[in-house]
Each structure stands twice: as C-alpha cells, then as structure tokens.
Write a protein that holds these residues in place. Structure first.
Motif, PDB file in Angstrom:
ATOM      1  N   GLN A  89      22.464  -2.379  32.463  1.00 19.37           N
ATOM      2  CA  GLN A  89      23.211  -2.269  33.722  1.00 19.37           C
ATOM      3  C   GLN A  89      23.340  -3.632  34.393  1.00 19.37           C
ATOM      4  OE1 GLN A  89      21.683   0.700  36.419  1.00 19.37           O
ATOM      5  NE2 GLN A  89      21.408   2.217  34.787  1.00 19.37           N
ATOM      6  N   CYS A  90      22.254  -4.391  34.403  1.00 20.98           N
ATOM      7  CA  CYS A  90      22.254  -5.702  35.061  1.00 20.98           C
ATOM      8  C   CYS A  90      23.172  -6.683  34.340  1.00 20.98           C
ATOM      9  CB  CYS A  90      20.834  -6.255  35.123  1.00 20.98           C
ATOM     10  SG  CYS A  90      19.735  -5.347  36.227  1.00 20.98           S
ATOM     11  N   VAL A  91      23.165  -6.647  33.023  1.00 20.85           N
ATOM     12  CA  VAL A  91      24.045  -7.524  32.247  1.00 20.85           C
ATOM     13  C   VAL A  91      25.505  -7.217  32.576  1.00 20.85           C
ATOM     14  CG1 VAL A  91      24.852  -8.062  29.913  1.00 20.85           C
ATOM     15  CG2 VAL A  91      22.392  -7.980  30.405  1.00 20.85           C
ATOM     16  N   ASP A  92      25.840  -5.943  32.733  1.00 18.30           N
ATOM     17  CA  ASP A  92      27.202  -5.562  33.105  1.00 18.30           C
ATOM     18  C   ASP A  92      27.591  -6.103  34.478  1.00 18.30           C
ATOM     19  OD1 ASP A  92      27.623  -4.232  30.731  1.00 18.30           O
ATOM     20  OD2 ASP A  92      27.200  -2.243  31.545  1.00 18.30           O
ATOM     21  N   LEU A  93      26.583  -6.337  35.316  1.00 19.60           N
ATOM     22  CA  LEU A  93      26.824  -6.891  36.650  1.00 19.60           C
ATOM     23  C   LEU A  93      26.849  -8.417  36.647  1.00 19.60           C
ATOM     24  CD1 LEU A  93      24.468  -4.521  38.691  1.00 19.60           C
ATOM     25  CD2 LEU A  93      26.969  -4.627  38.896  1.00 19.60           C
ATOM     26  N   GLY A  94      26.536  -9.010  35.510  1.00 16.59           N
ATOM     27  CA  GLY A  94      26.567 -10.467  35.407  1.00 16.59           C
ATOM     28  C   GLY A  94      25.210 -11.136  35.438  1.00 16.59           C
ATOM     29  N   ILE A  95      24.133 -10.358  35.552  1.00 17.37           N
ATOM     30  CA  ILE A  95      22.788 -10.945  35.535  1.00 17.37           C
ATOM     31  C   ILE A  95      22.406 -11.212  34.085  1.00 17.37           C
ATOM     32  CG2 ILE A  95      20.353 -10.596  36.116  1.00 17.37           C
ATOM     33  CD1 ILE A  95      21.333  -8.623  38.295  1.00 17.37           C
ATOM     34  N   LYS A  96      22.011 -12.446  33.799  1.00 18.70           N
ATOM     35  CA  LYS A  96      21.734 -12.820  32.420  1.00 18.70           C
ATOM     36  C   LYS A  96      20.308 -13.339  32.209  1.00 18.70           C
ATOM     37  CE  LYS A  96      25.925 -11.850  31.125  1.00 18.70           C
ATOM     38  NZ  LYS A  96      26.915 -12.875  30.791  1.00 18.70           N
ATOM     39  N   THR A  97      19.538 -13.481  33.292  1.00 22.20           N
ATOM     40  CA  THR A  97      18.184 -14.021  33.167  1.00 22.20           C
ATOM     41  C   THR A  97      17.198 -13.085  33.848  1.00 22.20           C
ATOM     42  OG1 THR A  97      19.117 -16.260  33.254  1.00 22.20           O
ATOM     43  CG2 THR A  97      16.749 -16.071  33.480  1.00 22.20           C
ATOM     44  N   PHE A  98      16.123 -12.777  33.141  1.00 21.01           N
ATOM     45  CA  PHE A  98      15.134 -11.810  33.614  1.00 21.01           C
ATOM     46  C   PHE A  98      13.730 -12.389  33.472  1.00 21.01           C
ATOM     47  CE2 PHE A  98      18.849  -9.619  32.111  1.00 21.01           C
ATOM     48  CZ  PHE A  98      19.085  -8.648  33.065  1.00 21.01           C
ATOM     49  N   ALA A  99      12.865 -11.982  34.389  1.00 20.35           N
ATOM     50  CA  ALA A  99      11.451 -12.371  34.340  1.00 20.35           C
ATOM     51  C   ALA A  99      10.617 -11.101  34.263  1.00 20.35           C
ATOM     52  CB  ALA A  99      11.071 -13.188  35.575  1.00 20.35           C
ATOM     53  N   PRO A 100      10.244 -10.656  33.063  1.00 21.76           N
ATOM     54  CA  PRO A 100       9.474  -9.410  32.930  1.00 21.76           C
ATOM     55  C   PRO A 100       7.990  -9.608  33.219  1.00 21.76           C
ATOM     56  CG  PRO A 100      10.027 -10.291  30.766  1.00 21.76           C
ATOM     57  CD  PRO A 100      10.645 -11.218  31.764  1.00 21.76           C
ATOM     58  N   PHE A 101       7.401  -8.595  33.833  1.00 20.89           N
ATOM     59  CA  PHE A 101       5.966  -8.569  34.131  1.00 20.89           C
ATOM     60  C   PHE A 101       5.400  -7.220  33.691  1.00 20.89           C
ATOM     61  CE2 PHE A 101       7.780 -11.561  37.149  1.00 20.89           C
ATOM     62  CZ  PHE A 101       6.890 -12.621  37.117  1.00 20.89           C
ATOM     63  N   PRO A 102       4.177  -7.203  33.126  1.00 25.61           N
ATOM     64  CA  PRO A 102       3.631  -5.949  32.611  1.00 25.61           C
ATOM     65  C   PRO A 102       2.555  -5.340  33.507  1.00 25.61           C
ATOM     66  CG  PRO A 102       2.456  -7.766  31.625  1.00 25.61           C
ATOM     67  CD  PRO A 102       3.396  -8.367  32.645  1.00 25.61           C
ATOM     68  N   GLN A 103       2.536  -4.035  33.583  1.00 28.33           N
ATOM     69  CA  GLN A 103       1.381  -3.323  34.135  1.00 28.33           C
ATOM     70  C   GLN A 103       0.525  -2.900  32.937  1.00 28.33           C
ATOM     71  OE1 GLN A 103       1.625   0.786  35.445  1.00 28.33           O
ATOM     72  NE2 GLN A 103       0.580   0.256  37.346  1.00 28.33           N
ATOM     73  N   ILE A 104      -0.647  -3.499  32.821  1.00 23.57           N
ATOM     74  CA  ILE A 104      -1.520  -3.284  31.668  1.00 23.57           C
ATOM     75  C   ILE A 104      -2.585  -2.245  32.009  1.00 23.57           C
ATOM     76  CG2 ILE A 104      -3.123  -4.398  30.051  1.00 23.57           C
ATOM     77  CD1 ILE A 104      -0.206  -5.332  29.781  1.00 23.57           C
ATOM     78  N   ASP A 105      -2.808  -1.311  31.100  1.00 27.91           N
ATOM     79  CA  ASP A 105      -3.854  -0.304  31.301  1.00 27.91           C
ATOM     80  C   ASP A 105      -5.216  -0.978  31.475  1.00 27.91           C
ATOM     81  OD1 ASP A 105      -1.925   1.627  30.982  1.00 27.91           O
ATOM     82  OD2 ASP A 105      -2.433   2.056  28.887  1.00 27.91           O
ATOM     83  N   GLU A 106      -5.991  -0.473  32.420  1.00 27.15           N
ATOM     84  CA  GLU A 106      -7.299  -1.070  32.715  1.00 27.15           C
ATOM     85  C   GLU A 106      -8.191  -1.140  31.478  1.00 27.15           C
ATOM     86  OE1 GLU A 106      -8.693  -2.506  35.435  1.00 27.15           O
ATOM     87  OE2 GLU A 106      -6.735  -2.408  36.425  1.00 27.15           O
ATOM     88  N   GLY A 107      -8.089  -0.139  30.617  1.00 23.28           N
ATOM     89  CA  GLY A 107      -8.936  -0.113  29.433  1.00 23.28           C
ATOM     90  C   GLY A 107      -8.639  -1.219  28.441  1.00 23.28           C
TER      91      GLY A 107
END
Length: 326
Positions: free
Chosen positions: A67-85
């Motif tokens: 969806q974002c690419v269709d809007l023209g956004i081409k750069t992303f900064a992903p962040f993870p939620q990691i399980d505590e275990g």
C-alpha cells in the motif's frame, strides 16, 4: 502615515505567489516510514500509544508495504517485537537468520526488490536487560558491545539491508561496523548513524511497541544529555571520520537547533527522526479535538526541513503520502 515601500505581504497575497516563494518543501521521497513487525500470521495490532500505527505479522507487513509503495513511499525502517523467551544478555536472536527480523527483511526484499530498507542495529529489542549494550554489574560495556553490533550489522546486510542504522550510541561503532561490512564485501551497504541520539522522554510509545524498555537503570551513560548541543559536533566529527554516510538527530522536534547545527557544520546528508512521542502527542491532542492533526503534521515536517533535515523518519509518512495523493 509614511509611504510604505516595502510590503512583505505582497508575496503572501495569493496561494500561487505563496507557493512560488515557498522556501522549504516536504516530498514523499524525503521520508522514511518506520514499521513494526511481530510473530504470527494475519495480525495487525494497533499500538495504543500510537494511534494509526500497527504491529504487523510478516504477511500483513508485506500488504502494508505494498500500500505504501503505491503511495510513493520507497524507504522503510523495520523494527521487531521479539518474544521475551528469545532474549538474552548478548542479543543472540539478532543474528538468527530464521528469526523474525532477518527472515522478514529477506522476504520484503524478495517481494519488493526496489524498496530501500534501513535496519536497526542495537541490542535492546533482543536484550534481556533492555539496554543497547552488554550489561555487566550495572555497567554498559562499550567495546564488548561493538563485537555484537558488528555481527548484527553483517547479518542484516546478508538478509538484504540497504542502510544500516546503528542506534546504540556506543563509541566507535560506526568504524567497527564499516570494517565488518567491508571485510565481507558489503561495501555498498550504507550507514546512517544515530549521531546525536538524546536521552529523551519522548521514546515511551516506541518502547511500548517493542517491549524494549530497560529492565533497570536508564540510558544516560550512552545517550546524549538533552542540555548539550556542541557535543553533537564531536559525535558528528567522529561518525564522519569513521565512515558514516548519513548523520541523524533523534528526537527531532525538540532538537531542531541540533539539526541546524549539524547541517551548518557538516557536508553529509542530515536525517531527523520524528519519533514516537512526538507523533503520539499530536494524535492524542487531535483525538481530544484540541488540534487539527493534518495541519500539525504538515507544520511539524516543514519545521524539520526548515532546520536542515534532508531525510525525515516519521510515523506520519503514510498519512503524508495520502495527503499528497489527494
């Protein structure tokens, strides 16, 4: 009344003229959109302290990026939620190629080879201590942490990262990461250093999103004192010498003077991180009917460009792109 020869209002008298003389502009291609991922399938969980922002399972994150690419956004900064275990004091999960973060980065690049991914190099999402470095008797060990960061950066480059974003504020980390990347033939992978990352109170919603708050103590021995600006020039000088490709100031809105300071004193592109707390307070005020969220979004982003930011990481990216589309 004396005759007025200078009337600045003449350059404000119509929208056409106002647009013609506008000094600063924000474009979608200036923006990096931070996105959050979580384990599971077909999940999109809104982050309570960040209205409109979600944690996505990998499959739904691919849909969001489309969806974002269709809007023209081409750069992303992903962040993870990691399980505590999966957390330990050495952030071992950060190097697991089958783990959530690296697996999803590779999947994004397979599906969207032309997007740019800026990955996060820091221990806190994976650390059982919630700190950006190895903790030993309450002390954050700088040089031992560099080894972990270097291997983390290498693993992210192998997964397909285009830009490495060391956000830890350990001394010497840019040089160490550059050496590790170059020695493994990743000379084209860029480094956007969190050059001036302040020990700010604006990070709360982000830590909610990742579950990465420190289990004890604070981050004041490695993040910068909000009272200091000249210190940012020291950090910038070191990052440039160590091989950084971009310099970042975080947070942005309360540190516009620091953005300008780096812009005026360096030649590298300057990035501003319009962070979670800055986004959250606008949304909270808008939900109460106190502010117009759209107008404030535009004003906030313009303020960062006016201060000198070439690049803006912002949770408003998708909303801004939708605004520009209409």
């Amino acid at each position: 009344m004396d005759h007025l020869t200078r009337r600045p209002r003449r350059n404000r008298k119509s929208e056409v003229i106002r647009n013609m003389v506008q000094e600063n502009h924000v474009a979608v291609h200036d923006l990096i959109f931070p996105v959050f991922m979580m384990e599971g399938t077909n999940l999109a969980v809104e982050i309570a302290s960040m209205p409109g922002i979600y944690r996505y399972s990998p499959d739904r994150l691919l849909e969001e990026i489309a969806q974002c690419v269709d809007l023209g956004i081409k750069t992303f900064a992903p962040f993870p939620q990691i399980d505590e275990g999966k957390k330990d004091r050495f952030a071992s999960e950060s190097k697991n190629p089958e783990g959530l973060y690296l697996r999803t980065i590779a999947e994004i690049k397979r599906n969207f080879p032309d997007v740019v991914l800026m990955t996060d190099v820091a221990m806190d999402p994976y650390s059982s201590d919630g700190h950006d470095g190895i903790v030993d008797n309450g002390e954050i060990l700088n040089d031992a942490t560099l080894e972990v960061l270097g291997q983390m950066a290498l693993a992210q480059a192998q997964a397909g990262a285009d830009i490495i974003g060391p956000s830890d504020m350990m001394d010497g980390r840019v040089a160490h990461i550059r050496q590790v990347l170059d020695s493994h033939a990743f000379t084209n992978v860029s480094i956007m250093s969190y050059t001036a990352k302040y020990a700010s109170g604006f990070y709360g919603p982000f830590r909610d999103a990742l579950g990465s708050a420190p289990k004890h103590g604070d981050k004041k021995t490695y993040q910068m004192n909000p009272a200091n600006s000249r210190e940012a020039l020291i950090e910038a000088e070191l990052d440039i010498a160590e091989g950084a490709d971009f310099l970042m100031v975080k947070p942005a809105l309360a540190y516009l003077d620091v953005i300008k300071l780096l812009k005026d004193n360096t030649n590298l592109p300057v990035a501003a991180y319009n962070i979670s707390g800055e986004y959250a307070m606008v949304k909270a005020a808008a939900q109460n009917g106190w502010l117009d969220s759209e107008k404030i979004m535009l004003e906030v982003l313009l303020s960062m460009k006016r201060a000198g930011a070439d690049v803006i990481l912002t949770y408003f990216a998708k909303e801004f792109a939708q605004y520009m589309k209409k």
